[in-house]
Design a protein around this motif. Structure first.
Motif, mmCIF file in Angstrom:
data_model
loop_
_atom_site.group_PDB
_atom_site.id
_atom_site.type_symbol
_atom_site.label_atom_id
_atom_site.label_comp_id
_atom_site.label_asym_id
_atom_site.label_seq_id
_atom_site.Cartn_x
_atom_site.Cartn_y
_atom_site.Cartn_z
ATOM 1 N N GLN A 115 4.482 12.995 -6.148
ATOM 2 C CA GLN A 115 4.666 14.004 -5.114
ATOM 3 C C GLN A 115 5.754 13.604 -4.131
ATOM 4 N N TYR A 116 5.828 12.306 -3.811
ATOM 5 C CA TYR A 116 6.839 11.855 -2.849
ATOM 6 C C TYR A 116 8.243 12.149 -3.369
ATOM 7 N N GLU A 123 0.833 -1.208 0.000
ATOM 8 C CA GLU A 123 0.000 0.000 0.000
ATOM 9 C C GLU A 123 0.866 1.257 0.000
ATOM 10 N N TRP A 162 2.220 6.311 -7.138
ATOM 11 C CA TRP A 162 1.113 6.787 -7.970
ATOM 12 C C TRP A 162 0.302 7.913 -7.332
ATOM 13 N N ASP A 163 0.623 8.334 -6.117
ATOM 14 C CA ASP A 163 -0.120 9.380 -5.412
ATOM 15 C C ASP A 163 -1.604 9.002 -5.343
ATOM 16 N N ASP A 164 -2.454 9.895 -5.782
ATOM 17 C CA ASP A 164 -3.906 9.661 -5.723
ATOM 18 C C ASP A 164 -4.469 9.140 -7.031
ATOM 19 N N ASP A 165 -3.616 8.699 -7.934
ATOM 20 C CA ASP A 165 -4.077 8.243 -9.248
ATOM 21 C C ASP A 165 -3.514 6.857 -9.553
ATOM 22 N N PRO A 166 -3.916 5.843 -8.765
ATOM 23 C CA PRO A 166 -3.359 4.499 -9.000
ATOM 24 C C PRO A 166 -3.887 3.908 -10.297
ATOM 25 N N ASP A 212 0.953 4.186 -2.904
ATOM 26 C CA ASP A 212 0.728 5.604 -2.598
ATOM 27 C C ASP A 212 1.925 6.463 -2.996
#
Length: 950
Positions: A141-142, A47, A54-58, A51
């Motif tokens: 973003q990470y 998980e 792919w951030d919020d777009d898996p 995250d």
């Protein structure tokens, strides 16, 4: 052997093995690899990976994409371990593989170097690793956040390097770079201060003041703020026209003839306290374990800062951790400070409150440096702080003074090895090591690179000319080490004892229990088990011990002792049941991380015999699945010795079964036969499940060695007992063994029936770990029937499950059979690639039979690809390995492969006859008949029938 792998993140992502570039796939896969590399040696859950990448777009497949990406990355890396744990995935990297790590290591080394020129050179070396924007082009973003974080680290290192340049008098050289940095970072006042100092040092004071005005104008017009205290202080220093006064009183102790390392720390202390601004004096707190060199650093910094504080340098030893002395009271401390600034004794008030008011009033008109050494706590320090911003305060303590409002905190670590050696040689004398650098290094290690221990060891050598370093090393080995480094109230052991005795009772008990921990590092759960308390309470106590500088926290959630402190903790340990609680904790854990493995092995060695047997029975399969074969042998040996001492026949039988069962697959059936027979003798009749497993393995082993033996009776008995015990896993294993023996006799239809029955039962049980070997067996049978497509499907499922559960042996076989399926389908190039992967994995597994099978498969694929000479090399190596292990089937297959490669018919016939004779003698009639048929019909070329050797 150093790793040849190099991973570079300080620019575009690049991966190399030696001189060869490695592709880790498309952009998103590169992003996942970068995330894993940035978190090397840390477990990331699927998980978290989803995250972070792919951030919020898996992707539509969600978390299912993670194992696929991980497996592709693992395949691409020849010299790194991307492992799966029960919690997720972890990339294991050797030291020096990652350029970011090399950057940070070099910067740390520079900070610990006592020679400013060397420190400067190391900073330049570290900064040269940058090849552009870190992680450039990678999405997410990470990674964007990491990009900013790394850039900030670079800027900090850049600032330190320029400070060192200026300290070395290289002002002119630094100016062009600083002009560019100020332009690129118009709101970063650090670079502006450095530029002003460089200009002033070059005699260009007017330009330095103009720089201040320009930067101030930018801050006011664009941000609406005035410059910060450091920038204003730099301007005030330039405007100050009078020369500093001569110090009125210097109470600083002698700095010592020997001081090594700490260049970065010394520079940080001096830089922090050199300028004063704001409404309160700057306070810098130095903390660290006993003997780490806090006072020595404070004194060195005080002497360097003396001219900055012309009204005096006051030194007060608060005796927070002085053997045989109570801490200095506030009344005594403030009395000392008032006398230090010239207040006569008859003018010092009797009331403590009045004394403190007088101290603040008098110090407000002075520029003082106050060193409060060996502070017991923040409560003692706070009333003694001067009230004026023109003073500075330097505090040292063994405790982390979190309640103290300090401008900067500095935690001292151990000396770098080179600095430790330099300190030893400086104290002992330059000729005392006699050119034996290894002896000096060993002595520094025995001293734990702790300055106090190094000083004591060096002094002993200086005052005992007859002693060599080798002699002192001998005295420091084992349990005598602390006592050898003690001797008086200022020794290492005495220093530790004071820290320990100042702890509250619950912290003392935790410290003593930790002295019984057999491994190197531990978590709060292990500590809780040792102390017999709950985990939240253990976490609080561990953090308290870290604050007291009695424990190290090398990474979040993990704790360890300094080597010398571990020795002291062992001395005070007194809980006889602590180790038993720890072993029970490990046995109760649902799954172990690979990083915990050294601790598990260490705990096994100190466990009581009864727990040792239980522990070994659990550890052995865990180690076997991870190909830790040397450790597996050690665990089984320890467990068996404990079982014999306890006269535990059942435990001995179980361990002998594991050793025999694992041994036959690693080194051939003969290796495990004696153990399995002895296990069968020991296993009691009222343990049908155990007897089922032992007899099943024994039957398989005997059937492998002698197909004409009574092995079938043993296997039928194994099945009956497994059903009687309700042990469905044992039923699956025995069916698999029956199938494998049928394969050896070319009874592929019967074998397929056994394998499919076993697979159906394994899926009913719900244990996926049982499936890969059964699927591999089904693939063998399908290939024997010349039906490669179902075989390919079976091997792909086996490969996926083996990857998920980290079953390296099953993975090797899955790749062997998968490559064979592709060969049958005419995809010879792909078959060769897959079989090369299988061989690499088999060699890594350290099992000869795996390697034989992989070489035989690779030989067939190379021959089909028209590379006969390379194929013959593989068959020849397989033959030698098989002969070393008396592995009849491997010998037959290797001889057959060499016959297929032979250019001369006579040589081919000789090889086939040898293969036929070996098969006949070993009892493999069907295989011998097939070889006889080939001889009679002069059959040449690659055999179409699939006859696996294992």
């Amino acid at each position: 052997m150093p790793s040849r792998l190099r991973i570079d993140l300080l620019g575009p992502l690049t991966v190399r093995s030696g001189a060869a570039a490695i592709s880790v796939g498309p952009l998103r896969q590169q992003a996942m690899f970068a995330v894993l590399a940035l978190n090397a040696d840390r477990v990331l859950t699927p998980e978290q990976l989803l995250d972070l990448v792919w951030d919020d777009d898996p992707p539509p497949t969600g978390i299912k994409v993670v194992p696929t990406y991980v497996y592709r990355i693992r395949k691409s890396l020849p010299d790194a371990r991307l492992e799966r744990t029960t919690a997720g995935y972890v990339l294991r990297l050797d030291a020096g593989v990652l350029d970011l790590e090399r950057f940070e290591t070099t910067v740390r080394a520079a900070g610990q170097h006592s020679d400013p020129e060397e420190a400067l050179a190391l900073h330049e070396q570290a900064l040269a690793l940058f090849r552009g924007q870190p992680l450039s082009g990678l999405p997410g973003q990470y990674l964007a956040g990491q990009r900013r974080r790394i850039a900030e680290r670079r800027e900090k290192a850049l600032g330190t390097r320029i400070q060192l340049q200026l300290a070395a008098g290289r002002h002119v050289e630094a100016i062009p770079e600083l002009i560019g940095l100020v332009a690129d970072h118009p709101f970063d006042e650090r670079f502006a201060v450095l530029l002003m100092n460089a200009l002033a040092g070059s005699g260009r004071q007017a330009e330095a003041l103009e720089t201040y005005q320009r930067v101030r104008r930018t801050l006011v017009e664009q941000l609406g703020i005035e410059p910060g205290p450091e920038l204003r202080a730099a301007q005030q220093t330039l405007l100050r026209i009078e020369a500093p006064a001569v110090p009125s009183r210097n109470e600083l102790p002698y700095g010592g003839a020997a001081f090594a390392g700490r260049a970065a720390e010394l520079a940080e202390v001096v830089a922090t306290l050199r300028t004063t601004a704001g409404s309160a004096p700057p306070v810098l707190a130095i903390d660290g374990m006993a003997g780490i060199g806090k006072t020595a650093l404070a004194v060195q910094a005080g002497h360097l800062l003396a001219t900055q504080y012309p009204d005096g340098q006051l030194f007060v030893d608060l005796h927070g951790h002085t053997p045989g002395r109570e801490p200095l009271g506030t009344e005594q401390a403030v009395d000392h400070l008032l006398r230090g600034i010239g207040v006569p004794a008859d003018q010092i008030p009797g009331c403590l409150g009045d004394r403190l008011s007088l101290w603040r009033a008098k110090s407000a008109r002075l520029r003082l440096l106050v060193v409060l050494d060996n502070a017991p706590d923040a409560e003692t320090v706070r009333p003694l702080l001067p009230g004026a911003s023109d003073c500075a305060v330097l505090v040292t303590s063994r405790r982390l003074l979190v309640e103290l409002d300090a401008k900067r905190r500095l935690g001292l670590g151990l000396l770098a090895m080179d600095d430790a050696i330099a300190l030893l040689i400086e104290i002992a004398g330059p000729d005392r090591h006699g050119g034996d650098e290894s002896a000096v290094r060993e002595l520094a290690e025995h001293c734990g690179r702790l300055p106090l221990a190094l000083r004591i060891a060096g002094a002993r050598l200086r005052h005992r000319p007859a002693w060599s370093m080798q002699h002192l090393n001998q005295r420091l080995r084992g349990r005598r080490r602390l006592r050898e480094l003690d001797g008086d109230s200022n020794g290492v052991r005495s220093a530790f004892a004071v820290s320990y005795e100042h702890l509250p009772e619950d912290q003392r008990r935790m410290f003593a229990c930790l002295g019984l921990f057999p491994g190197k590092d531990f978590d709060a759960k292990a500590a809780a088990a040792l102390a017999g308390i709950d985990v939240p309470a253990a976490e609080v106590l561990l953090e308290n011990l870290v604050d007291a500088s009695l424990l190290l926290a090398p990474r979040p959630g993990r704790y360890e002792f300094h080597d010398l402190l571990r020795g002291y903790a062992t001395e005070v340990a007194d809980d006889a049941k602590a180790v038993s609680r720890l072993v029970e904790h490990y046995l109760a854990m649902a799954g172990w991380e690979d990083s915990e493995r050294p601790n598990l092995l260490a705990a096994l060695e100190v466990a009581e015999d009864a727990a040792t047997v239980r522990f070994a029975l659990v550890l052995a399969p865990y180690l076997h699945d991870r190909s830790r074969l040397d450790e597996l042998d050690a665990v089984l040996t320890i467990g068996l010795a404990a079982a014999v001492r306890r006269q535990d026949a059942v435990g001995e039988a179980r361990l002998l079964f594991l050793r025999g069962n694992f041994g036959q697959f690693r080194c051939g059936p003969q290796k495990g036969l004696c153990d399995l027979r002895r296990a069968a003798e020991l296993a009691p009749e009222d343990e049908p499940g155990l007897r089922a497993r032992i007899l099943g393995s024994l039957g398989y082993t005997q059937g492998t060695l002698d197909p004409s033996s009574s092995h079938a009776d043993l296997l039928r008995t194994s099945l009956r007992l497994a059903h009687l015990a309700g042990d469905r896993e044992a039923v699956v294993e025995t069916l698999g063994r029956l199938a494998a023996l049928a394969v050896r006799q070319h009874g592929f239809a019967m074998a397929l029936e056994y394998y499919e029955r076993a697979l159906e039962l394994a899926r009913e049980i719900g244990d996926e770990r049982l499936e890969p070997e059964l699927l591999n067996g089904i693939a063998v049978c399908r290939l024997a029937a010349d039906d490669p497509l179902p075989a390919l499907e079976a091997t792909r499922t086996a490969q996926r499950l083996a990857a998920i559960h980290e079953l390296d042996f099953s993975m090797s076989y899955a790749l062997c059979h998968q490559g064979e399926a592709h060969r049958r389908l005419g995809r010879t190039k792909l078959a060769v690639e897959i079989h090369e992967q299988a061989l690499t994995l088999a060699i890594g597994n350290c099992t000869h039979l795996d390697e034989v099978d992989a070489r035989l498969h690779l030989g067939r694929s190379l021959l089909s690809a028209g590379r006969g000479e390379s194929a013959a090399e593989q068959f020849d190596l397989a033959l030698r390995l098989s002969q070393d292990r008396d592995h009849a089937l491997g010998i037959v297959e290797a001889l057959t492969g060499l016959a297929d490669c032979a250019q001369q018919p006579a040589r081919a016939d000789r090889l086939l006859r040898r293969a036929r004779d070996v098969a006949t003698e070993a009892g493999y009639g069907a295989l011998a008949t097939g070889l006889e048929y080939r001889l009679e019909h002069r059959g040449r070329g690659v055999a179409t029938r699939y006859t696996p050797a294992i």
